[in-house]
Every structure is written in C-alpha cells, then in structure tokens.
Design a protein around this motif. Structure first.
Motif, PDB file in Angstrom:
ATOM      1  N   LEU A   1      13.345   9.568  43.396  1.00  0.00           N
ATOM      2  CA  LEU A   1      12.325  10.574  43.690  1.00  0.00           C
ATOM      3  C   LEU A   1      12.896  11.983  43.823  1.00  0.00           C
ATOM      4  N   GLN A   2      14.203  12.082  44.057  1.00  0.00           N
ATOM      5  CA  GLN A   2      14.843  13.379  44.259  1.00  0.00           C
ATOM      6  C   GLN A   2      14.045  14.211  45.284  1.00  0.00           C
ATOM      7  N   PRO A   3      13.937  13.694  46.519  1.00  0.00           N
ATOM      8  CA  PRO A   3      13.035  14.265  47.510  1.00  0.00           C
ATOM      9  C   PRO A   3      13.549  15.513  48.231  1.00  0.00           C
ATOM     10  N   TRP A   4      14.653  16.065  47.818  1.00  0.00           N
ATOM     11  CA  TRP A   4      15.250  17.198  48.509  1.00  0.00           C
ATOM     12  C   TRP A   4      14.835  18.520  47.887  1.00  0.00           C
ATOM     13  N   GLN A   5      14.889  19.528  48.705  1.00  0.00           N
ATOM     14  CA  GLN A   5      14.832  20.916  48.264  1.00  0.00           C
ATOM     15  C   GLN A   5      15.937  21.639  49.011  1.00  0.00           C
ATOM     16  N   VAL A   6      16.496  22.647  48.370  1.00  0.00           N
ATOM     17  CA  VAL A   6      17.624  23.363  48.953  1.00  0.00           C
ATOM     18  C   VAL A   6      17.300  24.847  48.995  1.00  0.00           C
ATOM     19  N   TYR A   7      17.498  25.425  50.167  1.00  0.00           N
ATOM     20  CA  TYR A   7      17.389  26.870  50.345  1.00  0.00           C
ATOM     21  C   TYR A   7      18.811  27.410  50.416  1.00  0.00           C
ATOM     22  N   VAL A   8      19.160  28.271  49.472  1.00  0.00           N
ATOM     23  CA  VAL A   8      20.497  28.855  49.418  1.00  0.00           C
ATOM     24  C   VAL A   8      20.424  30.209  50.113  1.00  0.00           C
ATOM     25  N   LEU A   9      21.235  30.370  51.166  1.00  0.00           N
ATOM     26  CA  LEU A   9      21.177  31.585  51.979  1.00  0.00           C
ATOM     27  C   LEU A   9      22.467  32.380  51.868  1.00  0.00           C
ATOM     28  N   ASN A 100      10.503   8.422  53.701  1.00  0.00           N
ATOM     29  CA  ASN A 100      11.030   7.482  54.696  1.00  0.00           C
ATOM     30  C   ASN A 100      12.531   7.292  54.522  1.00  0.00           C
ATOM     31  N   GLU A 101      13.082   6.330  55.258  1.00  0.00           N
ATOM     32  CA  GLU A 101      14.526   6.110  55.285  1.00  0.00           C
ATOM     33  C   GLU A 101      15.170   6.007  53.907  1.00  0.00           C
ATOM     34  N   PRO A 102      14.591   5.279  52.934  1.00  0.00           N
ATOM     35  CA  PRO A 102      15.258   5.204  51.629  1.00  0.00           C
ATOM     36  C   PRO A 102      15.431   6.570  50.969  1.00  0.00           C
ATOM     37  N   SER A 105      18.185   8.525  52.626  1.00  0.00           N
ATOM     38  CA  SER A 105      19.508   8.129  52.145  1.00  0.00           C
ATOM     39  C   SER A 105      19.796   8.774  50.800  1.00  0.00           C
ATOM     40  N   ASP A 106      18.759   8.982  49.982  1.00  0.00           N
ATOM     41  CA  ASP A 106      18.944   9.703  48.716  1.00  0.00           C
ATOM     42  C   ASP A 106      19.465  11.117  48.977  1.00  0.00           C
ATOM     43  N   VAL A 107      18.933  11.758  50.018  1.00  0.00           N
ATOM     44  CA  VAL A 107      19.390  13.108  50.362  1.00  0.00           C
ATOM     45  C   VAL A 107      20.872  13.075  50.750  1.00  0.00           C
ATOM     46  N   GLY A 108      21.273  12.066  51.502  1.00  0.00           N
ATOM     47  CA  GLY A 108      22.683  11.933  51.864  1.00  0.00           C
ATOM     48  C   GLY A 108      23.575  11.806  50.641  1.00  0.00           C
ATOM     49  N   MET A 109      23.132  11.028  49.670  1.00  0.00           N
ATOM     50  CA  MET A 109      23.922  10.882  48.437  1.00  0.00           C
ATOM     51  C   MET A 109      23.971  12.200  47.667  1.00  0.00           C
ATOM     52  N   PHE A 110      22.865  12.922  47.649  1.00  0.00           N
ATOM     53  CA  PHE A 110      22.827  14.232  47.010  1.00  0.00           C
ATOM     54  C   PHE A 110      23.829  15.182  47.678  1.00  0.00           C
ATOM     55  N   LEU A 111      23.822  15.197  49.012  1.00  0.00           N
ATOM     56  CA  LEU A 111      24.747  16.065  49.746  1.00  0.00           C
ATOM     57  C   LEU A 111      26.198  15.735  49.425  1.00  0.00           C
ATOM     58  N   GLN A 112      26.514  14.451  49.376  1.00  0.00           N
ATOM     59  CA  GLN A 112      27.878  14.045  49.051  1.00  0.00           C
ATOM     60  C   GLN A 112      28.276  14.564  47.670  1.00  0.00           C
ATOM     61  N   ASN A 113      27.368  14.495  46.722  1.00  0.00           N
ATOM     62  CA  ASN A 113      27.669  15.002  45.376  1.00  0.00           C
ATOM     63  C   ASN A 113      27.894  16.507  45.380  1.00  0.00           C
TER      64      ASN A 113
END
Length: 179
Positions: A1-9, A100-102, A105-113
């Motif tokens: 789902l790629q549920p993240w959004q990123v604000y670059v400051l 939800n939790e799944p 966890s996708d966001v965590g994997m995105f952050l690691q990348n």
C-alpha cells in the motif's frame, strides 16, 4: 500500500518547527500536544525488552558524561532530538490514520531503506520517534492533514566523527538468541 508520506524540512520551515517545540519545552510543557498519538512503548514493558531499553539509556548517558541523577542535563540531551541533532535536513514521516499494524511495519521497512540509501551516498541518519510527542505542532507548522498520524522524524546529514556520542556502539542480541 505504500502508506507513508514524507515531509522534508530544511531552512525556514525546519527552523519554525524547532523554534515552536523549543518554546513549548522551555515553558515546561508539551503545549498543544498531549503526548504522542500512539503508544511508543507498551505501558508494562516486560523482559528482556525493559532491560534492553535501560541498558541503552545507561550506556548513552554514561558515554556522554551525564549521571543518572542529573535530570536537567538529561532533558538538555533529550531536547537535541527536537533540533534534528543539528542536521541540515529533517524528515517527518506520517501514515494515514486508517492503517493498522501491517502497514506500520511497511513504514519501518521504508525507513530502513532510506537509512541504507543515505549511507550509500555518504550521509548519516537518525530515526527519531521522539517527534511523535509534538504531533499537533508538526500538523500546524507543516500543514499536515488531520487524517495523517505523525509516526516519527529522521535527521539526515553528515556525522561528526569527533562527537563522543557518535562513538556509542549499542549492544545487540546475538543471532543465536533470536534464530
């Protein structure tokens, strides 16, 4: 789902956020914030996790010369989170509230990348869940829509190899203890 959004400051927006949080901290309160929008740690953290957290904190403060009893020094160190540790760029990572939790966890994997890619380009990072404590301030300063939850921040910049804090080598569980 790629549920993240990123604000670059960077620049003035990053400065406004840092200033707003600093003002709230100096006043001894979270201002408009009433704690993070989710539990950062379980209320009754059990073993071995409680000990791992305590050991990391003790190792960090020992390394930088802050005794356990020096609460003002510990608060000054904590406040450095809210400057992105002086990094030129800060990220605020958000996720849609319906997830939800799944998806978390996708966001965590995105952050690691992101962290691994930054290293490939000679940059260093520090993921900072502490920013969730000031989620309402972030919503206001960064114009984050209300349907998004502030998950964390991340500092991106170049490491200061002479800073003692960057010498912290965190204890890791042995592979045979989790495989």
């Amino acid at each position: 789902l790629q549920p993240w959004q990123v604000y670059v400051l960077s620049g003035s927006t990053k400065d406004r956020l840092i200033s707003a949080v600093a003002s709230q901290m100096e006043a001894g309160r979270n201002g408009e914030n009433k704690g993070p929008p989710y539990l950062i740690y379980p209320p009754e953290l059990t073993e071995p996790f409680r000990t791992r957290r305590r050991v990391l904190g003790a190792d960090l403060y020992h390394l930088i010369g802050i005794p356990k009893s020096d609460q003002p020094a510990k608060l000054r160190q904590l406040a450095k989170n809210y400057t992105f540790f002086g990094a030129p760029v800060g990220l605020i990572i958000v996720i849609d509230k319906q997830m939800n939790e799944p998806q978390w966890s996708d966001v965590g994997m995105f952050l690691q990348n992101v962290m691994l890619l930054a290293r490939q380009y000679g940059l260093h990072t520090c993921a900072q869940e502490a920013w969730a404590n000031y989620h309402k301030t972030i919503h206001r300063i960064c114009n984050v829509p209300e349907n998004l939850t502030v998950f964390c921040g991340m500092a991106i910049g170049y490491v200061d190899p002479d800073a003692i804090i960057n010498q912290l080598d965190t204890e890791r569980v042995r592979v045979k203890d989790f495989v």
